[in-house]
Scaffold this active site. Structure first.
Site, PDB file in Angstrom:
ATOM      1  N   LYS A 183      32.379  38.860  -1.238  1.00  0.00           N
ATOM      2  CA  LYS A 183      33.833  38.870  -0.976  1.00  0.00           C
ATOM      3  C   LYS A 183      34.475  40.079  -1.647  1.00  0.00           C
ATOM      4  O   LYS A 183      35.312  40.771  -1.053  1.00  0.00           O
ATOM      5  CB  LYS A 183      34.477  37.565  -1.467  1.00  0.00           C
ATOM      6  CG  LYS A 183      34.107  36.370  -0.580  1.00  0.00           C
ATOM      7  CD  LYS A 183      34.476  35.031  -1.185  1.00  0.00           C
ATOM      8  CE  LYS A 183      33.894  33.896  -0.343  1.00  0.00           C
ATOM      9  NZ  LYS A 183      34.122  32.566  -0.917  1.00  0.00           N
TER      10      LYS A 183
ATOM     11  N   ASP B 106      42.135  30.530   0.973  1.00  0.00           N
ATOM     12  CA  ASP B 106      41.040  29.697   1.479  1.00  0.00           C
ATOM     13  C   ASP B 106      41.584  28.614   2.415  1.00  0.00           C
ATOM     14  O   ASP B 106      40.827  27.977   3.145  1.00  0.00           O
ATOM     15  CB  ASP B 106      40.298  29.027   0.308  1.00  0.00           C
ATOM     16  CG  ASP B 106      39.007  29.766  -0.053  1.00  0.00           C
ATOM     17  OD1 ASP B 106      38.479  30.483   0.810  1.00  0.00           O
ATOM     18  OD2 ASP B 106      38.536  29.616  -1.195  1.00  0.00           O
TER      19      ASP B 106
ATOM     20  N   GLN C 218      35.979  29.826  -6.316  1.00  0.00           N
ATOM     21  CA  GLN C 218      34.709  29.591  -5.634  1.00  0.00           C
ATOM     22  C   GLN C 218      34.218  28.171  -5.914  1.00  0.00           C
ATOM     23  O   GLN C 218      34.125  27.754  -7.062  1.00  0.00           O
ATOM     24  CB  GLN C 218      33.673  30.641  -6.103  1.00  0.00           C
ATOM     25  CG  GLN C 218      32.361  30.584  -5.354  1.00  0.00           C
ATOM     26  CD  GLN C 218      32.507  30.895  -3.862  1.00  0.00           C
ATOM     27  OE1 GLN C 218      33.210  31.809  -3.456  1.00  0.00           O
ATOM     28  NE2 GLN C 218      31.823  30.118  -3.028  1.00  0.00           N
TER      29      GLN C 218
END
Ligand code: NAD
Length: 292
Positions: free
Chosen positions: A52, A119, A96
């Site tokens: 990412k 997200d 994460q």
């Protein structure tokens, strides 16, 4: 059979994002900035976060990685999120997953500002998604929609079977495919571990999205001719022939299913790469307030 090539499409998506970010900056806007929080040192999570961060630099975004020890307290993690929430230079925040067991995942997701929740996991964004309002869409299903759109796959009126009902993949996927959009307008069946007649349902499906995390689960006898098959699964399977010691396997028995399909995603090289493209798109939208 045609491959839905995540490498090719994500490269095109990234190029578009890069150009839009340049345009935004040229018009006096700021450089998009994604902040990622990584707790502990889970091998797969390390790989995802590193990818990412690298992808951010590919498209001209700024990124920051906040690393916290495995034994970090929930309070400390919440304080880190709050700092990023209030930092005007940070546009997107991701934590994460998975998190260590002593940390309450839901509490962490809820602490991220919905305006920075790239997200798309925050209840506010999920709620907006359900209502068809502009929102951050969870990256994996969003990436799949971008893939379907790129190949102009006709989804309207089709029967889609989604296997797996997780909050990050299966459930939002089922919502997106059922919406009155293009792609969309499917009749959706959402299957899970308690579904009784899964094979029967899959055999009726024009589109199958396999997102359960069981390597090779979807076999050729479960797929009708000319179906579109999207393989979300990513499982590390021991493989001595690989330098890393493992191979990445999808949820579809690709070798035997592919010949029956009109379109299919490979693993790797399919949905995984699109997920990153979609995350970058959400981050761009966080800055430009485009579609939000
Ligand atoms: P999860 O474990 O949260 O959910 C799995 C779902 O599968 C559950 O809803 C469960 O009910 C269902 N399921 C389990 N066994 C089943 C069975 N026998 N029949 C029908 N349904 C069954 O998983 P997740 O987070 O949604 O991830 C699923 C897979 O996708 C994993 O392999 C994960 O690594 C992968 N993944 C890939 C990406 C990507 O970018 N490609 C992103 C996220 C997740």
């Amino acid at each position: 059979m045609q491959l839905l090539d995540g490498k090719l499409v994500s490269a095109a998506v990234k190029e578009e994002i890069k150009q839009q970010a340049i345009l935004h900056k040229n018009n006096g806007g700021k450089q998009p900035h994604l902040a990622a929080i990584l707790v502990g040192n889970n091998g797969a999570s390390e790989t995802y976060v590193a990818s990412k961060v690298k992808n951010c630099s590919d498209v001209g975004f700024k990124s920051s990685l906040v690393r916290l020890e495995e034994n970090v307290s929930e309070t400390e993690l919440l304080a880190t999120i709050e700092q990023l929430n209030t930092n005007a230079d940070v546009d997107g925040i991701l934590v994460q997953l998975p998190l260590p067991k002593h940390i309450h995942e839901e509490k962490i997701i809820n602490a991220i500002s919905p305006e920075k929740d790239v997200d798309g996991f925050h209840p506010v964004n999920i709620g907006k998604l359900v209502l068809g309002l502009p929102s951050f869409i969870p990256a994996t299903p969003f990436g799949i929609m971008l893939l379907l759109k790129h190949y102009t796959i006709n989804t309207a009126g089709k029967h889609a079977v989604v296997i797996g009902r997780s909050n990050i993949v299966g459930r939002p996927m089922s919502i997106l495919l059922s919406q009155n959009t293009e792609p969309g307008n499917c009749t959706v069946t959402l299957c899970h571990s308690k579904t009784k007649n899964l094979k029967e349902l899959c055999l009726q499906a024009d589109i199958i999205v396999a997102a359960l995390g069981k390597p090779g689960f979807l076999t050729a006898d479960m797929v009708k001719e000319n179906a579109v098959v999207i393989d979300v699964g990513i499982t590390r399977v021991k493989d001595e022939s690989k330098k890393s010691g493992f191979a990445i396997k999808g949820d579809v028995d690709f070798e035997n299913v592919a010949p029956k399909c009109s379109y299919i995603t490979p693993v790797p090289g399919g949905v995984g790469l699109m997920t990153i493209g979609a995350l970058l798109m959400n981050t761009l939208n966080a800055v430009t307030k485009n579609k939000l």
